[in-house]
Design an enzyme around this catalytic site. Structure first.
Site, PDB file in Angstrom:
ATOM      1  N   LEU A  48       4.366  -8.024   1.467  1.00  0.00           N
ATOM      2  CA  LEU A  48       4.204  -7.212  -0.087  1.00  0.00           C
ATOM      3  C   LEU A  48       2.176  -6.970   0.584  1.00  0.00           C
ATOM      4  CD1 LEU A  48       5.256  -9.689  -2.419  1.00  0.00           C
ATOM      5  CD2 LEU A  48       5.891  -7.361  -2.323  1.00  0.00           C
ATOM      6  N   ASP A  49       2.412  -5.886   0.095  1.00  0.00           N
ATOM      7  CA  ASP A  49       1.216  -4.921   0.346  1.00  0.00           C
ATOM      8  C   ASP A  49      -0.306  -6.003  -0.260  1.00  0.00           C
ATOM      9  OD1 ASP A  49       1.931  -3.040   1.625  1.00  0.00           O
ATOM     10  OD2 ASP A  49       2.345  -2.096  -0.553  1.00  0.00           O
ATOM     11  N   PRO A  50      -1.223  -5.968  -0.343  1.00  0.00           N
ATOM     12  CA  PRO A  50      -2.655  -6.916  -1.227  1.00  0.00           C
ATOM     13  C   PRO A  50      -2.272  -6.443  -2.623  1.00  0.00           C
ATOM     14  CG  PRO A  50      -3.494  -6.356   0.538  1.00  0.00           C
ATOM     15  CD  PRO A  50      -1.677  -5.099   0.708  1.00  0.00           C
TER      16      PRO A  50
END
Length: 310
Positions: A48-50
């Site tokens: 998951l992207d930040p």
């Protein structure tokens, strides 16, 4: 000859379904959970992207052997697209590369969605983990290079417009298969609608086979650091773990005896007898008294183990 080094941490196994907060990287989250649980091994099933929040399944110990089966599962995301700008990262982090004063109508958005349902061709973002000539695309992009990333097929099972909060944005829900980039959807929506667009919020609510109500907020776990007694603290943390076998619930299952379990753990196949015994399966799992013993294949009247669990 020196003795092999003893692994640090506990041989704890199971799945933790983390509700990852925004501004917290997936690798950072895995490291934090591994440290909290004092686990020997840990890994996640899908980055998951930040800037994204939501479900990040984290495998501890032997559960890391089941990560590929979760990676292949369906996923559900809720996301907001902001119109008027296309950005280098296709989300809020990047710089604007294209702008437009145009804004799409709700009718135009709804008319577009069937084009993005089913098996579609998609080009991943420049800032992605795709490997180009052995290097990650995001490393090349950070060095200022524009790389030619080939398109690939992904599957969209369901795509819904939840609503349009204002003229500048629209909220969606998508159920998709492995390898789908939601940031690419936002980018391509904007191009097709003639207004440009980027992701301004993204939340993952489902990773098969784990349900949304299984998620545990990170703050709930870190709050347990206040428990001074280590054994009491670890016991409280372990209560959040889900059995390793839950990751395999979509696969064919066979129940076996203790003798058969011993044979499988030694790496040997077992015979399958009975009228209802499976004939051929590329992937199946075996349990003994409800505990996962092995993942393997079924053929010619045998279950042949590929991965075994202690």
């Amino acid at each position: 000859m020196s003795k092999p080094r003893k692994p640090k941490g506990r041989p704890v196994s199971g799945w933790l379904i983390l509700d990852k907060p925004v501004d917290f990287g997936s690798t950072e989250a895995v490291s934090k959970i591994k440290w909290l649980f004092d686990a020997q091994k840990a890994g996640h099933a899908g980055t998951l992207d930040p800037l994204a929040s939501g479900m990040l399944p984290i495998a501890l110990g032997d559960a890391t052997k089941t990560v590929p089966y979760v990676m292949d599962g369906r996923k559900i995301y809720e996301f907001t697209v902001t119109w008027g700008e296309e950005r280098t990262t296709d989300d809020l982090e990047g710089e604007a590369t294209e702008t437009s004063v145009n804004r799409p109508s709700e009718e135009a958005i709804r008319a577009l969605l069937p084009n993005y349902t089913g098996v579609i061709s998609q080009i991943p973002p420049q800032f992605s983990a795709i490997k180009i000539a052995g290097e990650r695309a995001y490393d090349l992009a950070r060095e200022g290079e524009t790389v030619d990333i080939p398109s690939r097929e992904v599957e969209i099972f369901r795509l819904t417009l939840i609503g349009c909060p204002d003229v500048n944005s629209a909220r969606f829900e998508v159920e998709c298969g492995k390898g789908t980039y939601v940031r690419s959807l936002a980018r391509d929506f904007g191009r097709d609608l003639g207004c440009y667009g980027h992701i301004s919020s993204l939340r993952r609510t489902f990773v098969a086979p784990f349900a949304e109500d299984m998620m545990v907020p990170l703050a709930e776990l870190t709050a347990l650091e206040a428990i001074e007694d280590k054994q009491e603290r670890l016991a409280a943390l372990d209560a959040f773990l889900i059995d390793t076998g839950e990751a395999l619930s979509s696969l064919p299952h066979i129940a076996i005896t203790e003798d058969q379990a011993h044979r499988l753990r030694m790496g040997n196949p077992i015979l399958l007898r009975g009228r209802n015994a499976p004939v051929a399966e590329a992937d199946a799992f075996a349990t003994c008294f409800g505990k996962l013993v092995a993942i393997g294949e079924i053929g010619e009247g045998e279950f042949r183990p590929r991965r075994v669990f202690t």
